[in-house]
Design a protein around this motif. Sequence first.
Motif, PDB file in Angstrom:
ATOM      1  N   LEU A   1       0.841  -1.197   0.000  1.00  0.00           N
ATOM      2  CA  LEU A   1       0.000   0.000   0.000  1.00  0.00           C
ATOM      3  C   LEU A   1       0.879   1.251   0.000  1.00  0.00           C
ATOM      4  O   LEU A   1       1.939   1.275   0.613  1.00  0.00           O
ATOM      5  N   HIS A   2       0.421   2.279  -0.683  1.00  0.00           N
ATOM      6  CA  HIS A   2       1.128   3.554  -0.691  1.00  0.00           C
ATOM      7  C   HIS A   2       1.076   4.174   0.706  1.00  0.00           C
ATOM      8  O   HIS A   2       0.087   3.991   1.428  1.00  0.00           O
ATOM      9  N   PRO A   3       2.103   4.923   1.084  1.00  0.00           N
ATOM     10  CA  PRO A   3       2.052   5.599   2.387  1.00  0.00           C
ATOM     11  C   PRO A   3       0.786   6.457   2.497  1.00  0.00           C
ATOM     12  O   PRO A   3       0.405   7.148   1.554  1.00  0.00           O
ATOM     13  N   GLY A   4       0.121   6.372   3.633  1.00  0.00           N
ATOM     14  CA  GLY A   4      -1.111   7.120   3.861  1.00  0.00           C
ATOM     15  C   GLY A   4      -2.376   6.357   3.499  1.00  0.00           C
ATOM     16  O   GLY A   4      -3.475   6.777   3.830  1.00  0.00           O
ATOM     17  N   THR A   5      -2.227   5.217   2.804  1.00  0.00           N
ATOM     18  CA  THR A   5      -3.382   4.386   2.446  1.00  0.00           C
ATOM     19  C   THR A   5      -3.501   3.243   3.439  1.00  0.00           C
ATOM     20  O   THR A   5      -2.509   2.585   3.751  1.00  0.00           O
ATOM     21  N   GLU A   6      -4.700   3.008   3.930  1.00  0.00           N
ATOM     22  CA  GLU A   6      -4.958   1.883   4.826  1.00  0.00           C
ATOM     23  C   GLU A   6      -6.130   1.088   4.271  1.00  0.00           C
ATOM     24  O   GLU A   6      -7.023   1.644   3.623  1.00  0.00           O
ATOM     25  N   LEU A   7      -6.127  -0.221   4.499  1.00  0.00           N
ATOM     26  CA  LEU A   7      -7.091  -1.140   3.907  1.00  0.00           C
ATOM     27  C   LEU A   7      -7.926  -1.822   4.977  1.00  0.00           C
ATOM     28  O   LEU A   7      -7.384  -2.437   5.894  1.00  0.00           O
ATOM     29  N   ILE A   8      -9.250  -1.720   4.848  1.00  0.00           N
ATOM     30  CA  ILE A   8     -10.183  -2.467   5.692  1.00  0.00           C
ATOM     31  C   ILE A   8     -10.518  -3.746   4.941  1.00  0.00           C
ATOM     32  O   ILE A   8     -10.861  -3.713   3.761  1.00  0.00           O
ATOM     33  N   HIS A   9     -10.415  -4.885   5.615  1.00  0.00           N
ATOM     34  CA  HIS A   9     -10.662  -6.169   4.963  1.00  0.00           C
ATOM     35  C   HIS A   9     -11.230  -7.163   5.966  1.00  0.00           C
ATOM     36  O   HIS A   9     -11.304  -6.894   7.154  1.00  0.00           O
ATOM     37  N   SER A  10     -11.638  -8.305   5.474  1.00  0.00           N
ATOM     38  CA  SER A  10     -12.086  -9.424   6.315  1.00  0.00           C
ATOM     39  C   SER A  10     -13.132  -8.972   7.326  1.00  0.00           C
ATOM     40  O   SER A  10     -12.977  -9.134   8.524  1.00  0.00           O
ATOM     41  N   CYS A  11     -14.200  -8.408   6.832  1.00  0.00           N
ATOM     42  CA  CYS A  11     -15.276  -7.885   7.676  1.00  0.00           C
ATOM     43  C   CYS A  11     -16.389  -8.921   7.801  1.00  0.00           C
ATOM     44  O   CYS A  11     -16.563  -9.759   6.924  1.00  0.00           O
ATOM     45  N   GLY A  12     -17.151  -8.818   8.861  1.00  0.00           N
ATOM     46  CA  GLY A  12     -18.305  -9.691   9.019  1.00  0.00           C
ATOM     47  C   GLY A  12     -19.241  -9.178  10.090  1.00  0.00           C
ATOM     48  O   GLY A  12     -18.818  -8.492  11.018  1.00  0.00           O
TER      49      GLY A  12
END
Length: 179
Positions: free
Chosen positions: A96-107
């Motif tokens: 990921l580029h600096p400053g980008t964060e990823l939300i994943h694996s939600c339920g």
Amino acid sequence: MFNRGTVHIYSVGAESLIDIRPTVECRIAALQDPQDRRYLQLMRRIYAHRPEYADECAESGGRCYLAAALGGRLIGFAWLTDERLTLDHLGWHEKLHPGTELIHSCGVHPDFRGHRVFPALLSVIARERLTAGATRIWVEVDRINLNSKRGIERVGFEPIRAIRWYRVLGSGWATERPL
């Protein structure tokens, strides 16, 4: 065996983020006690087709956010990382580029779906992380998961990418394609 699918990546910044409240009373916060693994049981139920995924998330070093109903019953979860986008061992690993964060694996627990718990989780996480200095928050969702896509869009996320994946006889790969 042949299997395929598409994952959509959505993005939101502070300028387009919409605060959402769930229609059930719950508290949403980052997991504070790394030894508290109650969320694993809920993850294993939601990801019943691949229960080991819960342990993979727990060992990934990401940050887990929980939605807890009154009385402490866990009703939802989401994972956050600022390191990389990885798609189920399909050969897709992207820093990921600096400053980008990823939300994943939600339920969300099946009994609480349709009560805006998922969009509220996204809203709380995105607001917290953007306030802490992130510039973009991404979330990934399977193309055919229309309910989740509606919840993601309700919070102000917009689609930016599509990644098509394939599995043939145990081997997997992924390619990016236009939306």
